[in-house]
Design a protein around this motif. Structure first.
Motif, PDB file in Angstrom:
ATOM      1  N   VAL A  92     -85.417  -6.122 -30.178  1.00 18.31           N
ATOM      2  CA  VAL A  92     -86.342  -6.694 -29.205  1.00 18.31           C
ATOM      3  C   VAL A  92     -87.733  -6.861 -29.808  1.00 18.31           C
ATOM      4  N   ARG A  93     -88.190  -5.881 -30.577  1.00 17.84           N
ATOM      5  CA  ARG A  93     -89.501  -5.976 -31.220  1.00 17.84           C
ATOM      6  C   ARG A  93     -89.572  -7.193 -32.139  1.00 17.84           C
ATOM      7  N   ALA A  94     -88.533  -7.372 -32.959  1.00 18.68           N
ATOM      8  CA  ALA A  94     -88.510  -8.514 -33.879  1.00 18.68           C
ATOM      9  C   ALA A  94     -88.502  -9.832 -33.112  1.00 18.68           C
ATOM     10  N   ALA A  95     -87.759  -9.870 -32.012  1.00 12.33           N
ATOM     11  CA  ALA A  95     -87.677 -11.097 -31.222  1.00 12.33           C
ATOM     12  C   ALA A  95     -88.994 -11.419 -30.524  1.00 12.33           C
ATOM     13  N   LEU A  96     -89.687 -10.392 -30.041  1.00 12.55           N
ATOM     14  CA  LEU A  96     -90.942 -10.610 -29.321  1.00 12.55           C
ATOM     15  C   LEU A  96     -92.113 -10.892 -30.253  1.00 12.55           C
ATOM     16  N   SER A  97     -92.004 -10.465 -31.504  1.00  8.55           N
ATOM     17  CA  SER A  97     -93.107 -10.675 -32.435  1.00  8.55           C
ATOM     18  C   SER A  97     -92.837 -11.806 -33.417  1.00  8.55           C
ATOM     19  N   GLY A  98     -91.666 -12.403 -33.359  1.00 15.05           N
ATOM     20  CA  GLY A  98     -91.311 -13.485 -34.260  1.00 15.05           C
ATOM     21  C   GLY A  98     -91.590 -14.850 -33.656  1.00 15.05           C
ATOM     22  N   ASP A  99     -90.883 -15.839 -34.143  1.00 18.00           N
ATOM     23  CA  ASP A  99     -91.029 -17.197 -33.641  1.00 18.00           C
ATOM     24  C   ASP A  99     -90.674 -17.259 -32.161  1.00 18.00           C
ATOM     25  N   ILE A 100     -91.336 -18.146 -31.430  1.00 16.54           N
ATOM     26  CA  ILE A 100     -91.118 -18.245 -29.983  1.00 16.54           C
ATOM     27  C   ILE A 100     -89.659 -18.558 -29.653  1.00 16.54           C
ATOM     28  N   ILE A 137     -93.869  -7.729 -23.759  1.00 20.16           N
ATOM     29  CA  ILE A 137     -93.227  -8.771 -22.956  1.00 20.16           C
ATOM     30  C   ILE A 137     -94.277  -9.693 -22.357  1.00 20.16           C
ATOM     31  N   GLN A 138     -95.351  -9.121 -21.828  1.00 19.83           N
ATOM     32  CA  GLN A 138     -96.419  -9.918 -21.224  1.00 19.83           C
ATOM     33  C   GLN A 138     -97.076 -10.856 -22.230  1.00 19.83           C
ATOM     34  N   SER A 139     -97.145 -10.422 -23.477  1.00 20.14           N
ATOM     35  CA  SER A 139     -97.788 -11.256 -24.494  1.00 20.14           C
ATOM     36  C   SER A 139     -96.913 -12.423 -24.940  1.00 20.14           C
ATOM     37  N   ARG A 140     -95.620 -12.348 -24.673  1.00 21.26           N
ATOM     38  CA  ARG A 140     -94.697 -13.383 -25.135  1.00 21.26           C
ATOM     39  C   ARG A 140     -94.114 -14.220 -23.992  1.00 21.26           C
ATOM     40  N   ALA A 141     -93.658 -13.565 -22.943  1.00 19.27           N
ATOM     41  CA  ALA A 141     -92.968 -14.276 -21.854  1.00 19.27           C
ATOM     42  C   ALA A 141     -93.897 -14.387 -20.646  1.00 19.27           C
ATOM     43  N   GLY A 143     -94.812 -16.701 -16.764  1.00 17.00           N
ATOM     44  CA  GLY A 143     -94.165 -17.342 -15.630  1.00 17.00           C
ATOM     45  C   GLY A 143     -93.062 -16.506 -15.025  1.00 17.00           C
ATOM     46  N   ASP A 144     -92.055 -17.175 -14.490  1.00 18.74           N
ATOM     47  CA  ASP A 144     -90.953 -16.479 -13.818  1.00 18.74           C
ATOM     48  C   ASP A 144     -90.128 -15.632 -14.785  1.00 18.74           C
ATOM     49  N   THR A 145     -89.972 -16.115 -16.011  1.00 16.37           N
ATOM     50  CA  THR A 145     -89.228 -15.335 -17.009  1.00 16.37           C
ATOM     51  C   THR A 145     -89.921 -14.012 -17.275  1.00 16.37           C
ATOM     52  N   GLY A 146     -91.217 -14.053 -17.470  1.00 16.69           N
ATOM     53  CA  GLY A 146     -91.975 -12.834 -17.704  1.00 16.69           C
ATOM     54  C   GLY A 146     -91.901 -11.879 -16.536  1.00 16.69           C
ATOM     55  N   LYS A 147     -92.025 -12.410 -15.328  1.00 16.93           N
ATOM     56  CA  LYS A 147     -91.964 -11.559 -14.127  1.00 16.93           C
ATOM     57  C   LYS A 147     -90.598 -10.900 -13.997  1.00 16.93           C
ATOM     58  N   LEU A 148     -89.536 -11.647 -14.295  1.00 18.71           N
ATOM     59  CA  LEU A 148     -88.186 -11.086 -14.202  1.00 18.71           C
ATOM     60  C   LEU A 148     -87.980  -9.988 -15.251  1.00 18.71           C
ATOM     61  N   LEU A 150     -90.215  -8.153 -16.813  1.00 21.82           N
ATOM     62  CA  LEU A 150     -91.043  -6.987 -16.499  1.00 21.82           C
ATOM     63  C   LEU A 150     -90.422  -6.169 -15.371  1.00 21.82           C
ATOM     64  N   ALA A 151     -89.934  -6.851 -14.356  1.00 20.28           N
ATOM     65  CA  ALA A 151     -89.293  -6.142 -13.244  1.00 20.28           C
ATOM     66  C   ALA A 151     -88.011  -5.459 -13.712  1.00 20.28           C
ATOM     67  N   PHE A 152     -87.254  -6.135 -14.562  1.00 18.10           N
ATOM     68  CA  PHE A 152     -85.953  -5.613 -14.984  1.00 18.10           C
ATOM     69  C   PHE A 152     -86.103  -4.369 -15.853  1.00 18.10           C
ATOM     70  N   VAL A 153     -87.136  -4.316 -16.692  1.00 10.52           N
ATOM     71  CA  VAL A 153     -87.305  -3.134 -17.540  1.00 10.52           C
ATOM     72  C   VAL A 153     -88.034  -2.000 -16.817  1.00 10.52           C
ATOM     73  N   SER A 154     -88.632  -2.309 -15.669  1.00  9.27           N
ATOM     74  CA  SER A 154     -89.419  -1.304 -14.945  1.00  9.27           C
ATOM     75  C   SER A 154     -88.642  -0.626 -13.817  1.00  9.27           C
TER      76      SER A 154
END
Length: 316
Positions: A92-100, A137-141, A143-148, A150-154
């Motif tokens: 997940v770290r590599a995916a969030l810090s790599g190419d979009i 997650i907030q820095s990468r995703a 809109g609705d994807t980010g909100k989902l 964030l909710a899913f991991v919380s």
């Protein structure tokens, strides 16, 4: 059920470390020996081997593997050396810090994990990287994807089998009203239900949705959402209904067509070998009428093939 098999009377970590050291010595690496040891040790045993290797030879085993191996085999073995929670954190770290374009990898991992698995890899994420998963997650995703996400991991979702039928009925109606019944989509309702409900509950919602409205909840998601938001919702839904079937299909997609999507193949085989690969193998054979081992054999080669084979069809 995991596919991983360890020796009935395993060698000590010190003996394994010695075997690996000898495999590295001389001209070239005895890759077969490396595979024979590491592919047949569970996460705890691999951690002890790494500790013993460092103590005995004064070097990091992971660094030595990186220098001795290459290509897809290197990627697979290095990913395997982590325990399940740390491995998810690394992916997940590599995916969030790599190419979009890699955001979908983070979505796949996050949305296919249970609530307890997420809590474990969130802890591993912070320990290993000194960062809070939600912040990344907030820095990468957005809109609705980010909100989902964030909710899913919380949210802490119930993991037992019981289902509240009254709540199921309400969720079915709420989802219909939020999507197919109206012009436009109430994304917040989809986010709330998909991030808060247990897998058995969501699977029951999908079943009753079809009974009540004659169309599947999956079709509703596809028609009402798009992009990464759609992908995240579908991953959550499909893993709620049958995670083994979901991963069998994703493995097939990794190997179909011209060229193999090796990063995806490695990610799924390595992350599921210690969890539910036996079920995935059964689903794969039932759906595609061939064994997963045979599919991997036709799409890979050399020691890379041997390592993946050892994880899905282990023999000692």
């Amino acid at each position: 059920m995991a596919s991983l098999r360890v020796p009935p009377v395993p060698l000590s970590a010190r003996e394994d470390a010695t075997t690996l050291y000898k495999a590295f010595k001389g001209f070239g690496c005895d890759t077969g020996k490396v595979i024979n040891v590491l592919a047949h040790r569970d996460a705890t045993q691999r951690a002890f081997i790494q500790q013993e290797y460092k103590s005995m030879y004064g070097e990091d085993l992971t660094n030595r593997l990186r220098s001795e191996l290459s290509g897809n085999l290197e990627d697979a073995v290095l990913l395997w050396m982590h325990g399940p929670a740390e491995r998810d954190a690394v992916i997940v770290r590599a995916a969030l810090s790599g190419d979009i374009s890699q955001t979908h990898v983070a979505i796949e991992v996050i949305c296919s994990r249970t609530s307890s698995q997420i809590q474990l890899f969130k802890q591993a994420y912070r320990t290993k990287f000194g960062s809070v998963l939600e912040n990344d997650i907030q820095s990468r995703a957005n809109g609705d994807t980010g909100k989902l996400l964030l909710a899913f991991v919380s949210k802490h979702r119930y993991e037992g089998p019981e289902v509240d039928q009254r709540m199921v009925d309400k969720d079915v109606r709420d989802l219909y009203k939020a999507g197919e019944k109206r012009l436009g989509t109430d994304e917040d309702t989809f986010i709330r239900i998909f991030s808060e409900r247990s897998r058995p509950h969501l699977a029951t919602v999908a079943s009753f949705y079809k009974s009540m409205y004659g169309s599947t909840l999956e079709k509703a998601v596809k028609s009402e959402t798009s992009g990464n938001f759609e992908f995240a919702l579908l991953t959550i839904l499909r893993c709620a209904q049958n995670p083994a079937h979901y991963f069998a299909k994703e493995l097939y997609k990794a190997m179909e067509g011209l060229g193999t999507k090796d990063s995806k193949l490695i990610r799924i085989v390595v992350t599921r070998a210690e969890i539910d690969m036996q079920y995935i193998m059964a689903e794969f054979q039932n759906k595609y009428k061939k064994t997963l081992s045979a599919a991997i054999h036709s799409e890979t080669s050399g020691h890379y093939r041997a390592f993946l084979h050892a994880l899905v069809e282990p023999s000692l």
